[in-house]
Design a protein around this motif. Structure first.
Motif, PDB file in Angstrom:
ATOM      1  N   ARG A  58       0.869  -1.170   0.000  1.00  0.00           N
ATOM      2  CA  ARG A  58       0.000   0.000   0.000  1.00  0.00           C
ATOM      3  C   ARG A  58       0.908   1.223   0.000  1.00  0.00           C
ATOM      4  O   ARG A  58       1.762   1.350   0.868  1.00  0.00           O
ATOM      5  CB  ARG A  58      -0.900   0.004   1.227  1.00  0.00           C
ATOM      6  N   ASP A  59       0.732   2.073  -0.993  1.00  0.00           N
ATOM      7  CA  ASP A  59       1.616   3.230  -1.169  1.00  0.00           C
ATOM      8  C   ASP A  59       3.080   2.792  -1.244  1.00  0.00           C
ATOM      9  O   ASP A  59       3.973   3.460  -0.719  1.00  0.00           O
ATOM     10  CB  ASP A  59       1.432   4.240  -0.029  1.00  0.00           C
TER      11      ASP A  59
ATOM     12  N   ARG B  53       4.547   0.297   0.198  1.00  0.00           N
ATOM     13  CA  ARG B  53       5.101  -0.350   1.394  1.00  0.00           C
ATOM     14  C   ARG B  53       4.317  -1.613   1.732  1.00  0.00           C
ATOM     15  O   ARG B  53       3.088  -1.647   1.569  1.00  0.00           O
ATOM     16  CB  ARG B  53       5.063   0.609   2.590  1.00  0.00           C
TER      17      ARG B  53
END
Length: 272
Positions: free
Chosen positions: A102-103, A105
């Motif tokens: 997510r994003d 990471r």
């Protein structure tokens, strides 16, 4: 004679009877992508931002955290494999969860879920699947992932397939500290099962007794502590000639369950 494949409603494509046993055999094919999406949605829904912030600080983590308590996380994760998957489906699901980002990471809860599904269905794994556990450990930098992988996946495989102990022999000298910790903690599975690999406890202990890393010192102490519950004499005899070189961290764990007479003598000897 091999049975023909079955439709999902349990019927045979050739129109024959259902398999013996009175009930239709239903093929349950795991929708890996769908299960990953469902697990993530349920975990996000149960997240707590305050808990997430606390976990990140406590674990010194730079992963994404939703803040889901472990019991709830485990319940969601294992629901994905309640209907027993095939080995290939299990591995695909675990690796897909592990690789969630997510994003840019990794997501903490997704990684824990990946481990939990492997633990739940570890009986499906074969010797070559130790490589999956190794990949996950090498992609980790925290005890929160490594310790379960070490005992419940790697250790379980080594107990079932003793020849895999040779992999642990290589791991104990690996440059990556978390792989060395995995080699040691994998021995816990045999200890708890009442079939300790005393030769490797001995050799790994001597190989790592001079380690400066806290997490290695602690791991060695844990194995000795658990072994002492079943064989305190062996642990006492192993520690005593090494008491002047063993770390305080390891000794404290190793003597925790020893008879007080032995524990006190070993502590006193180290303090001299």
């Amino acid at each position: 004679m091999a049975h023909p494949p079955w439709h999902q409603d349990g019927s045979r494509p050739d129109g024959g009877a259902s398999p013996p046993g009175g009930e239709a055999r239903i093929l349950r094919l795991v929708d890996v992508e769908g299960e990953v999406a469902r697990v993530l949605a349920e975990l996000r829904a149960q997240g707590d931002p305050v808990r997430a912030d606390y976990e990140k600080r406590y674990l010194k983590s730079d992963l994404v955290h939703f803040g889901v308590p472990v019991p709830a996380l485990r319940k969601v994760a294992v629901s994905a494999v309640e209907a027993q998957p095939t080995r290939d489906e299990l591995l695909a699901l675990a690796e897909a969860l592990w690789d969630v980002t997510r994003d840019g990471r990794p997501v903490h809860e997704a990684r824990v879920a990946a481990i939990e599904v492997l633990v739940k269905r570890v009986a499906l794994l074969e010797p070559s699947d130790l490589a999956v556990a190794e990949r996950f450990v090498r992609g980790s930098a925290s005890w929160v992932y490594v310790d379960i992988l070490a005992e419940k996946v790697a250790g379980a495989l080594v107990v079932r397939y003793p020849d895999l102990g040779r992999v642990l022999d290589a791991w104990v000298a690996d440059p990556y500290m978390w792989i060395r910790r995995t080699a040691v903690l994998a021995l816990l599975a045999g200890v708890r099962a009442g079939n300790p690999d005393l030769s490797r406890v001995d050799r790994f202990g001597d190989a790592l007794i001079g380690e400066r890393e806290f997490f290695i010192r602690k791991a060695l102490g844990w194995v000795l502590r658990e072994l002492s519950k079943k064989d305190p004499g062996w642990v006492t005899r192993w520690v005593e000639p090494r008491v002047e070189v063993i770390s305080g961290v390891t000794l404290r764990e190793a003597v925790r369950w020893l008879p007080e007479e032995d524990a006190g003598r070993l502590r006193a000897t180290q303090r001299r």
